[in-house]
Design a protein around this motif. Structure first.
Motif, PDB file in Angstrom:
ATOM      1  N   PRO A 197      45.842   7.029  51.396  1.00 39.84           N
ATOM      2  CA  PRO A 197      44.758   6.045  51.267  1.00 39.84           C
ATOM      3  C   PRO A 197      43.978   5.909  52.569  1.00 39.84           C
ATOM      4  N   ASN A 198      42.677   5.723  52.432  1.00 33.34           N
ATOM      5  CA  ASN A 198      41.800   5.577  53.600  1.00 33.34           C
ATOM      6  C   ASN A 198      41.752   4.112  54.031  1.00 33.34           C
ATOM      7  N   THR A 199      42.813   3.678  54.673  1.00 31.54           N
ATOM      8  CA  THR A 199      42.916   2.273  55.084  1.00 31.54           C
ATOM      9  C   THR A 199      43.226   2.129  56.574  1.00 31.54           C
ATOM     10  N   GLN A 200      43.163   3.234  57.307  1.00 32.08           N
ATOM     11  CA  GLN A 200      43.569   3.200  58.715  1.00 32.08           C
ATOM     12  C   GLN A 200      42.698   2.270  59.558  1.00 32.08           C
ATOM     13  N   PHE A 201      41.470   2.028  59.131  1.00 33.44           N
ATOM     14  CA  PHE A 201      40.527   1.227  59.917  1.00 33.44           C
ATOM     15  C   PHE A 201      40.648  -0.270  59.665  1.00 33.44           C
ATOM     16  N   LEU A 202      41.444  -0.662  58.696  1.00 29.09           N
ATOM     17  CA  LEU A 202      41.495  -2.073  58.313  1.00 29.09           C
ATOM     18  C   LEU A 202      42.232  -2.916  59.356  1.00 29.09           C
ATOM     19  N   PRO A 203      41.794  -4.148  59.572  1.00 26.97           N
ATOM     20  CA  PRO A 203      42.507  -5.024  60.515  1.00 26.97           C
ATOM     21  C   PRO A 203      43.888  -5.388  59.981  1.00 26.97           C
ATOM     22  N   LYS A 204      44.777  -5.733  60.905  1.00 25.87           N
ATOM     23  CA  LYS A 204      46.176  -5.985  60.537  1.00 25.87           C
ATOM     24  C   LYS A 204      46.337  -7.176  59.610  1.00 25.87           C
ATOM     25  N   GLU A 205      45.346  -8.050  59.555  1.00 18.04           N
ATOM     26  CA  GLU A 205      45.443  -9.222  58.682  1.00 18.04           C
ATOM     27  C   GLU A 205      45.407  -8.842  57.198  1.00 18.04           C
ATOM     28  N   ILE A 206      44.861  -7.679  56.887  1.00 14.50           N
ATOM     29  CA  ILE A 206      44.834  -7.207  55.500  1.00 14.50           C
ATOM     30  C   ILE A 206      46.154  -6.494  55.232  1.00 14.50           C
ATOM     31  N   ALA A 207      46.972  -7.077  54.383  1.00  8.89           N
ATOM     32  CA  ALA A 207      48.323  -6.569  54.149  1.00  8.89           C
ATOM     33  C   ALA A 207      48.293  -5.207  53.458  1.00  8.89           C
ATOM     34  N   LEU A 208      49.152  -4.312  53.952  1.00  9.00           N
ATOM     35  CA  LEU A 208      49.287  -2.975  53.385  1.00  9.00           C
ATOM     36  C   LEU A 208      50.736  -2.738  52.987  1.00  9.00           C
ATOM     37  N   GLN A 209      50.931  -1.885  52.002  1.00  2.00           N
ATOM     38  CA  GLN A 209      52.261  -1.421  51.615  1.00  2.00           C
ATOM     39  C   GLN A 209      52.200   0.088  51.506  1.00  2.00           C
ATOM     40  N   ASN A 210      52.909   0.756  52.405  1.00  2.00           N
ATOM     41  CA  ASN A 210      52.864   2.227  52.479  1.00  2.00           C
ATOM     42  C   ASN A 210      51.427   2.730  52.600  1.00  2.00           C
ATOM     43  N   GLY A 211      50.620   1.962  53.317  1.00  4.24           N
ATOM     44  CA  GLY A 211      49.234   2.366  53.548  1.00  4.24           C
ATOM     45  C   GLY A 211      48.259   1.872  52.506  1.00  4.24           C
ATOM     46  N   TYR A 212      48.733   1.331  51.399  1.00  2.43           N
ATOM     47  CA  TYR A 212      47.863   0.858  50.317  1.00  2.43           C
ATOM     48  C   TYR A 212      47.585  -0.641  50.467  1.00  2.43           C
ATOM     49  N   CYS A 213      46.372  -1.064  50.136  1.00  8.25           N
ATOM     50  CA  CYS A 213      46.030  -2.486  50.148  1.00  8.25           C
ATOM     51  C   CYS A 213      46.821  -3.222  49.076  1.00  8.25           C
ATOM     52  N   VAL A 214      47.395  -4.345  49.466  1.00 10.64           N
ATOM     53  CA  VAL A 214      48.111  -5.196  48.519  1.00 10.64           C
ATOM     54  C   VAL A 214      47.123  -6.209  47.958  1.00 10.64           C
ATOM     55  N   VAL A 215      47.024  -6.287  46.628  1.00 11.32           N
ATOM     56  CA  VAL A 215      46.082  -7.218  45.995  1.00 11.32           C
ATOM     57  C   VAL A 215      46.812  -8.102  44.996  1.00 11.32           C
ATOM     58  N   ASN A 216      46.184  -9.235  44.677  1.00  8.67           N
ATOM     59  CA  ASN A 216      46.753 -10.125  43.664  1.00  8.67           C
ATOM     60  C   ASN A 216      46.138  -9.793  42.302  1.00  8.67           C
ATOM     61  N   GLU A 217      46.379 -10.651  41.311  1.00  7.66           N
ATOM     62  CA  GLU A 217      45.908 -10.356  39.956  1.00  7.66           C
ATOM     63  C   GLU A 217      44.395 -10.452  39.818  1.00  7.66           C
ATOM     64  N   TYR A 218      43.717 -10.932  40.865  1.00  6.88           N
ATOM     65  CA  TYR A 218      42.258 -10.981  40.860  1.00  6.88           C
ATOM     66  C   TYR A 218      41.652  -9.873  41.718  1.00  6.88           C
ATOM     67  N   MET A 219      42.488  -8.937  42.173  1.00  5.22           N
ATOM     68  CA  MET A 219      42.104  -7.819  43.038  1.00  5.22           C
ATOM     69  C   MET A 219      41.712  -8.280  44.443  1.00  5.22           C
ATOM     70  N   GLN A 220      42.144  -9.487  44.828  1.00  2.15           N
ATOM     71  CA  GLN A 220      41.868  -9.991  46.169  1.00  2.15           C
ATOM     72  C   GLN A 220      42.995  -9.592  47.109  1.00  2.15           C
ATOM     73  N   SER A 221      42.624  -9.203  48.317  1.00  2.00           N
ATOM     74  CA  SER A 221      43.606  -8.833  49.336  1.00  2.00           C
ATOM     75  C   SER A 221      44.238 -10.079  49.936  1.00  2.00           C
ATOM     76  N   SER A 222      45.026  -9.883  50.978  1.00  2.00           N
ATOM     77  CA  SER A 222      45.667 -11.009  51.648  1.00  2.00           C
ATOM     78  C   SER A 222      44.681 -11.850  52.440  1.00  2.00           C
ATOM     79  N   VAL A 223      43.448 -11.369  52.593  1.00  2.00           N
ATOM     80  CA  VAL A 223      42.398 -12.123  53.292  1.00  2.00           C
ATOM     81  C   VAL A 223      41.405 -12.651  52.261  1.00  2.00           C
TER      82      VAL A 223
END
Length: 341
Positions: A197-223
């Motif tokens: 996944p192309n997530t290397q540039f994301l700030p640390k506040e955006i939670a990742l799991q094995n490089g993938y963005c973690v989202v909730n049921e509304y597709m919102q990230s941790s921010v």
């Protein structure tokens, strides 16, 4: 496309004019390198910047290259991921008329690439580091069935061996050495060992799991205010009941739509993906859904002959997963059963 059944141009489904009609501005040939969460601003590599109210990360994935070839350029070494990869392979074949090819990685992409190269007259060898094909998707008996079809078609399948060294002359790879010492001579190499996944540039506040963005049921990230969709995020799968990546275009489109609802202030729950992997190679149609291995209380039914292999997994007489190889005529019915659980 590599089989020559359709022109490469048919891969394009959207253009600048279509986007402009919908008041969408497309900015090409630059990358976002930084996101300032406090100022709500993104910065591009060409020094441009853009302020946002809400943001969607839909950066997809990039193909992996075998570590042996990292930061090296060879005219006959290709990935098989982007439209440009396909165009480069076809141009090389037309110009250089290679007779042999090695495909590294026997996932769905590698199998499709190998079939296309074989159809263009090349002697093809597939190399897979694990003991079987598609280990996360199918069982060993299913793998053995596919390997027989590959070999019946005239290609060579090697499993359980890694590429440990290579030989080159000028700007061409001429040989690949396996971990057992065997040297494979080749005039074209395709690397199909997956993507990241192309997530290397994301700030640390955006939670990742094995490089993938973690989202909730509304597709919102941790921010709050930042969403993610498509190949770069990990989502709930209705069939496996797990959070996992999904690389299907149809699901990515739905995720993008649900992210857009949230960005517009009218959030809608995304129910999760229904991942049905499907492909066609070496004369076989393949469709796979649900868990590969059953739980203790679930029932397995296997059936097949020289033309097909089917494996059905059920729970209390309700279908929870299937593996259809060689004959997918029942796909619509099985899919309907899964969705109606």
């Amino acid at each position: 496309m590599l089989l020559g059944e359709k022109p490469v141009d048919e891969l394009t489904f959207c253009n600048q004019a279509m986007l402009e009609q919908k008041n969408i501005k497309l900015i090409c040939n630059t990358q976002v390198v930084t996101i300032d969460l406090v100022q709500q601003k993104i910065y591009c590599e060409d020094e441009r910047s853009f302020v946002y109210d809400s943001l969607c990360i839909a950066t997809g994935k990039s193909p992996r290259m075998l570590p042996l070839f990292e930061n090296k350029k060879f005219s006959n070494l290709f990935n098989f991921y982007y439209k440009s990869d396909l165009e480069q392979i076809i141009n090389y074949i037309d110009l250089c008329k290679p007779l042999t090819a090695v495909v590294i990685g026997a996932g769905l992409t590698g199998l499709e690439a190998a079939d296309g190269l074989r159809a263009r007259g090349m002697k093809v060898t597939l190399v897979e580091a694990t003991p079987q094909l598609l280990p996360t998707l199918i069982t060993k008996p299913a793998s053995d069935f596919i390997i027989k079809k590959i070999e019946d078609a005239g290609a060579t399948m090697i499993t359980g061996e890694k590429i440990v060294a290579y030989e080159a002359q000028d700007d061409h790879v001429t040989g690949l050495q396996l971990s057992n010492g065997q040297m494979l001579r080749t005039s074209l190499v395709v690397c199909a060992i997956g993507a990241r996944p192309n997530t290397q540039f994301l700030p640390k506040e955006i939670a990742l799991q094995n490089g993938y963005c973690v989202v909730n049921e509304y597709m919102q990230s941790s921010v709050p205010g930042i969403y993610a969709a498509g190949d770069c995020c990990i989502i709930y799968d209705q069939l496996t009941k797990r959070m996992q990546p999904n690389a299907l275009w149809s699901d990515a489109m739905q995720q993008g739509m649900h992210a857009a609802y949230g960005m517009a202030g009218v959030p809608k729950k995304y129910p999760g993906s229904v991942s049905i992997a499907s492909s066609s190679f070496f004369g076989l149609k393949v469709a796979i859904a649900g868990p590969v291995m059953p739980e203790a209380h679930q029932r397995i039914e296997e059936r097949g002959d020289d033309s097909h292999y089917h494996r059905l997994i059920s729970n209390n007489d309700k279908l929870v997963g299937f593996m259809l190889i060689g004959n997918t005529n029942a796909l619509s019915d099985y899919r309907r059963q899964l969705l109606s659980r």
